[in-house]
Design a protein around this motif. Structure first.
Motif, PDB file in Angstrom:
ATOM      1  N   HIS A 120       0.849  -1.173   0.000  1.00  0.00           N
ATOM      2  CA  HIS A 120       0.000   0.000   0.000  1.00  0.00           C
ATOM      3  C   HIS A 120       0.891   1.231   0.000  1.00  0.00           C
ATOM      4  O   HIS A 120       2.069   1.156   0.384  1.00  0.00           O
ATOM      5  CB  HIS A 120      -0.906  -0.014   1.243  1.00  0.00           C
ATOM      6  N   ARG A 121       0.347   2.364  -0.407  1.00  0.00           N
ATOM      7  CA  ARG A 121       1.151   3.598  -0.462  1.00  0.00           C
ATOM      8  C   ARG A 121       1.730   3.984   0.888  1.00  0.00           C
ATOM      9  O   ARG A 121       2.816   4.556   0.958  1.00  0.00           O
ATOM     10  CB  ARG A 121       0.299   4.743  -1.019  1.00  0.00           C
ATOM     11  N   VAL A 122       1.019   3.653   1.951  1.00  0.00           N
ATOM     12  CA  VAL A 122       1.529   4.020   3.277  1.00  0.00           C
ATOM     13  C   VAL A 122       2.822   3.277   3.592  1.00  0.00           C
ATOM     14  O   VAL A 122       3.669   3.779   4.341  1.00  0.00           O
ATOM     15  CB  VAL A 122       0.455   3.759   4.360  1.00  0.00           C
ATOM     16  N   ASP A 123       3.017   2.101   3.008  1.00  0.00           N
ATOM     17  CA  ASP A 123       4.273   1.374   3.214  1.00  0.00           C
ATOM     18  C   ASP A 123       5.444   2.137   2.603  1.00  0.00           C
ATOM     19  O   ASP A 123       6.542   2.162   3.163  1.00  0.00           O
ATOM     20  CB  ASP A 123       4.191  -0.034   2.599  1.00  0.00           C
ATOM     21  N   VAL A 187      -4.902   0.758   7.736  1.00  0.00           N
ATOM     22  CA  VAL A 187      -5.019   0.082   6.444  1.00  0.00           C
ATOM     23  C   VAL A 187      -5.183  -1.417   6.649  1.00  0.00           C
ATOM     24  O   VAL A 187      -6.034  -2.064   6.019  1.00  0.00           O
ATOM     25  CB  VAL A 187      -3.786   0.378   5.570  1.00  0.00           C
ATOM     26  N   ALA A 188      -4.369  -1.988   7.552  1.00  0.00           N
ATOM     27  CA  ALA A 188      -4.441  -3.428   7.816  1.00  0.00           C
ATOM     28  C   ALA A 188      -5.815  -3.822   8.357  1.00  0.00           C
ATOM     29  O   ALA A 188      -6.383  -4.848   7.974  1.00  0.00           O
ATOM     30  CB  ALA A 188      -3.344  -3.837   8.792  1.00  0.00           C
ATOM     31  N   VAL A 189      -6.369  -2.992   9.250  1.00  0.00           N
ATOM     32  CA  VAL A 189      -7.688  -3.283   9.810  1.00  0.00           C
ATOM     33  C   VAL A 189      -8.760  -3.202   8.726  1.00  0.00           C
ATOM     34  O   VAL A 189      -9.651  -4.058   8.644  1.00  0.00           O
ATOM     35  CB  VAL A 189      -8.001  -2.302  10.959  1.00  0.00           C
ATOM     36  N   LEU A 190      -8.683  -2.174   7.865  1.00  0.00           N
ATOM     37  CA  LEU A 190      -9.665  -2.036   6.791  1.00  0.00           C
ATOM     38  C   LEU A 190      -9.584  -3.206   5.813  1.00  0.00           C
ATOM     39  O   LEU A 190     -10.609  -3.713   5.353  1.00  0.00           O
ATOM     40  CB  LEU A 190      -9.452  -0.716   6.052  1.00  0.00           C
ATOM     41  N   VAL A 191      -8.344  -3.628   5.494  1.00  0.00           N
ATOM     42  CA  VAL A 191      -8.179  -4.780   4.600  1.00  0.00           C
ATOM     43  C   VAL A 191      -8.789  -6.027   5.221  1.00  0.00           C
ATOM     44  O   VAL A 191      -9.469  -6.812   4.547  1.00  0.00           O
ATOM     45  CB  VAL A 191      -6.684  -4.994   4.284  1.00  0.00           C
ATOM     46  N   ALA A 197     -15.781  -9.194   5.022  1.00  0.00           N
ATOM     47  CA  ALA A 197     -17.053  -8.886   4.367  1.00  0.00           C
ATOM     48  C   ALA A 197     -17.198  -9.595   3.030  1.00  0.00           C
ATOM     49  O   ALA A 197     -18.315  -9.762   2.541  1.00  0.00           O
ATOM     50  CB  ALA A 197     -17.176  -7.378   4.168  1.00  0.00           C
ATOM     51  N   GLU A 198     -16.087 -10.014   2.434  1.00  0.00           N
ATOM     52  CA  GLU A 198     -16.127 -10.582   1.091  1.00  0.00           C
ATOM     53  C   GLU A 198     -15.879 -12.085   1.051  1.00  0.00           C
ATOM     54  O   GLU A 198     -15.946 -12.679  -0.022  1.00  0.00           O
ATOM     55  CB  GLU A 198     -15.079  -9.892   0.211  1.00  0.00           C
ATOM     56  N   THR A 199     -15.569 -12.704   2.174  1.00  0.00           N
ATOM     57  CA  THR A 199     -15.221 -14.115   2.155  1.00  0.00           C
ATOM     58  C   THR A 199     -16.137 -14.937   3.046  1.00  0.00           C
ATOM     59  O   THR A 199     -16.747 -14.433   3.993  1.00  0.00           O
ATOM     60  CB  THR A 199     -13.766 -14.336   2.623  1.00  0.00           C
ATOM     61  N   ASP A 200     -16.217 -16.211   2.733  1.00  0.00           N
ATOM     62  CA  ASP A 200     -16.943 -17.156   3.558  1.00  0.00           C
ATOM     63  C   ASP A 200     -16.121 -17.421   4.812  1.00  0.00           C
ATOM     64  O   ASP A 200     -14.931 -17.758   4.719  1.00  0.00           O
ATOM     65  CB  ASP A 200     -17.151 -18.453   2.768  1.00  0.00           C
ATOM     66  N   PRO A 201     -16.680 -17.272   6.003  1.00  0.00           N
ATOM     67  CA  PRO A 201     -15.879 -17.387   7.224  1.00  0.00           C
ATOM     68  C   PRO A 201     -15.290 -18.769   7.454  1.00  0.00           C
ATOM     69  O   PRO A 201     -14.264 -18.892   8.129  1.00  0.00           O
ATOM     70  CB  PRO A 201     -16.877 -17.016   8.337  1.00  0.00           C
ATOM     71  N   LEU A 202     -15.898 -19.811   6.923  1.00  0.00           N
ATOM     72  CA  LEU A 202     -15.389 -21.162   7.152  1.00  0.00           C
ATOM     73  C   LEU A 202     -14.274 -21.523   6.179  1.00  0.00           C
ATOM     74  O   LEU A 202     -13.194 -21.959   6.588  1.00  0.00           O
ATOM     75  CB  LEU A 202     -16.533 -22.180   7.041  1.00  0.00           C
ATOM     76  N   THR A 203     -14.514 -21.346   4.891  1.00  0.00           N
ATOM     77  CA  THR A 203     -13.571 -21.825   3.880  1.00  0.00           C
ATOM     78  C   THR A 203     -12.582 -20.767   3.404  1.00  0.00           C
ATOM     79  O   THR A 203     -11.557 -21.100   2.822  1.00  0.00           O
ATOM     80  CB  THR A 203     -14.336 -22.348   2.653  1.00  0.00           C
ATOM     81  N   GLY A 204     -12.900 -19.491   3.616  1.00  0.00           N
ATOM     82  CA  GLY A 204     -12.032 -18.422   3.121  1.00  0.00           C
ATOM     83  C   GLY A 204     -12.240 -18.091   1.660  1.00  0.00           C
ATOM     84  O   GLY A 204     -11.591 -17.183   1.136  1.00  0.00           O
ATOM     85  N   LEU A 205     -13.143 -18.787   0.993  1.00  0.00           N
ATOM     86  CA  LEU A 205     -13.463 -18.461  -0.403  1.00  0.00           C
ATOM     87  C   LEU A 205     -14.333 -17.204  -0.454  1.00  0.00           C
ATOM     88  O   LEU A 205     -14.906 -16.786   0.551  1.00  0.00           O
ATOM     89  CB  LEU A 205     -14.210 -19.624  -1.063  1.00  0.00           C
ATOM     90  N   LEU A 206     -14.438 -16.614  -1.633  1.00  0.00           N
ATOM     91  CA  LEU A 206     -15.297 -15.450  -1.804  1.00  0.00           C
ATOM     92  C   LEU A 206     -16.748 -15.807  -1.513  1.00  0.00           C
ATOM     93  O   LEU A 206     -17.190 -16.930  -1.795  1.00  0.00           O
ATOM     94  CB  LEU A 206     -15.196 -14.921  -3.235  1.00  0.00           C
ATOM     95  N   ASN A 207     -17.493 -14.855  -0.933  1.00  0.00           N
ATOM     96  CA  ASN A 207     -18.928 -15.069  -0.795  1.00  0.00           C
ATOM     97  C   ASN A 207     -19.624 -14.715  -2.114  1.00  0.00           C
ATOM     98  O   ASN A 207     -18.974 -14.279  -3.070  1.00  0.00           O
ATOM     99  CB  ASN A 207     -19.506 -14.283   0.383  1.00  0.00           C
TER     100      ASN A 207
END
Length: 376
Positions: A120-123, A187-191, A197-207
């Protein structure tokens, strides 16, 4: 931040570096006259401990192991020289040079680490602040050796211009790097929140929602070539839960999700649609290529062995697929391929069935199941 989230151990280490450094600088600036041996020990201990915590915190932030060899070698050399000069006041210049060289080395390690692992740019900002501090620290040391440079002794160090410059520079550095590291945490918290918000909590795949957005981007990138759509459903999954328990069922879902990602490849977009149903979108994939991919997934599933504490768990899955042109409707295609999956189940399970894209003749009639193209 550590109090708010105990997983943020790097925040605790970086905070410790600030506190220890402040103690060391206060000891230098507030104790006038000849610093006694006890004060020397406090200052030098603060020097090494604060920079140890700084490196540890930065490397933890970027999820890398501590560079013991690099830091240990530099600290050992610096410690030997500083201890040696404690017994000879005429070599105070060497003590100052050594301490500043050690600090510059530490800042360089941290700056290069932030630059090398930047995401990220902050890095890049963090790396720049560290490297600017390296340049300033090195420049101050070089000024000590210029003709007419200020002569420093243990007695006048606290009131010397060099000490004031060090104090000001380090204060600005502490403020700048503190703000940058806090921004990096944000940034890390937002990521992490976006990922949750975008992944399945069990498998880690996209929702489902994130899958549709990623699928659209993949189809645009693949155009004018088609993409391949595969939907699969684990056979008799209720029996897995009833026989082995829900924990074993969750383990099976995680293992199956990992298998899909491995077999489909890094460019594929994978999602868990719900329950035991999964979907894969393949880039630049014709109908035949998609059929072969679905067949590889079927065979890999059939040969998968999942440890459950007892006898290894085996399972199969039923698959449907189609070739998806750039202008085809994704949701309609998914509905037709889902119907192909259930056709595979009606035909005996552990099979692959195809749904063809047909010219639209009316609402809801773009895709139909073509059983004449079935494969096993």
């Amino acid at each position: 931040m550590y109090v708010f989230d105990t997983r943020q151990v790097s925040a605790l280490r970086l905070s410790g570096a600030y506190v220890v450094a402040a103690v060391g600088f206060a000891q230098i600036m507030l104790v006038g006259g000849d610093l006694r041996m006890a004060n020397h020990s406090i200052v030098q201990s603060c020097l090494f401990l604060s920079h140890f915590l700084l490196v540890w915190g930065v490397f933890t932030l970027y999820r890398r192991s501590f560079p013991w060899l690099l830091f240990g070698s530099a600290a050992l050399v610096a410690m030997i020289l500083i201890v040696y000069t404690n017994f000879d006041g005429s070599m105070f210049w060497l003590r100052v040079t050594t301490a500043n060289a050690f600090m510059a080395f530490v800042y360089a390690i941290c700056g290069l680490q932030a630059w090398r692992l930047r995401s990220h740019r902050v890095d890049a900002v963090i790396a720049a602040i560290f490297l600017v501090q390296v340049a300033l620290t090195t420049g101050r040391v070089l000024q000590l050796y210029l003709p007419g440079a200020e002569t420093m002794t243990p007695e006048n160090f606290g009131s010397a211009y060099f000490a004031a410059a060090v104090q000001t520079s380090n204060a600005l550095f502490a403020i700048g790097i503190g703000m940058a590291l806090f921004a990096r945490y944000c940034v890390a918290v937002l990521v992490r929140l976006n990922r949750l918000a975008e992944t399945d909590p069990l498998t880690g795949l996209l929702n489902r929602r994130a899958f549709e957005a990623a699928a659209e981007a993949l189809r645009v990138a693949s155009a004018p070539l088609p993409t391949g759509l595969i939907i699969c459903d684990i056979d008799h999954f209720k029996q897995v839960n009833d026989t082995h328990g829900h924990d074993a069922g969750d383990t099976a879902l995680v293992a199956f999700a990992g298998l899909i990602q491995r077999v489909a490849g890094a460019k594929a977009v994978c999602t868990r649609l719900g329950g035991e149903e999964f979907c894969v979108l393949l880039a630049d994939s014709s109908g035949e290529m998609t059929r072969l991919a679905a067949t590889r997934l079927r065979v890999a599933t059939e040969t998968l062995r999942i440890a459950t504490g007892g006898r290894p768990l085996q399972m199969t899955a039923s698959f449907g697929y189609c070739e998806l042109s750039p202008d085809a409707d994704l949701r309609a295609a998914m509905a037709a391929v889902d119907a192909a999956v259930y056709q595979a189940k009606r035909d005996g399970r552990n099979l692959v069935r195809v749904a063809e894209l047909k010219p639209a003749v009316g609402p809801g009639e773009m895709l139909v199941l073509d059983p004449t193209r079935a494969t096993g």
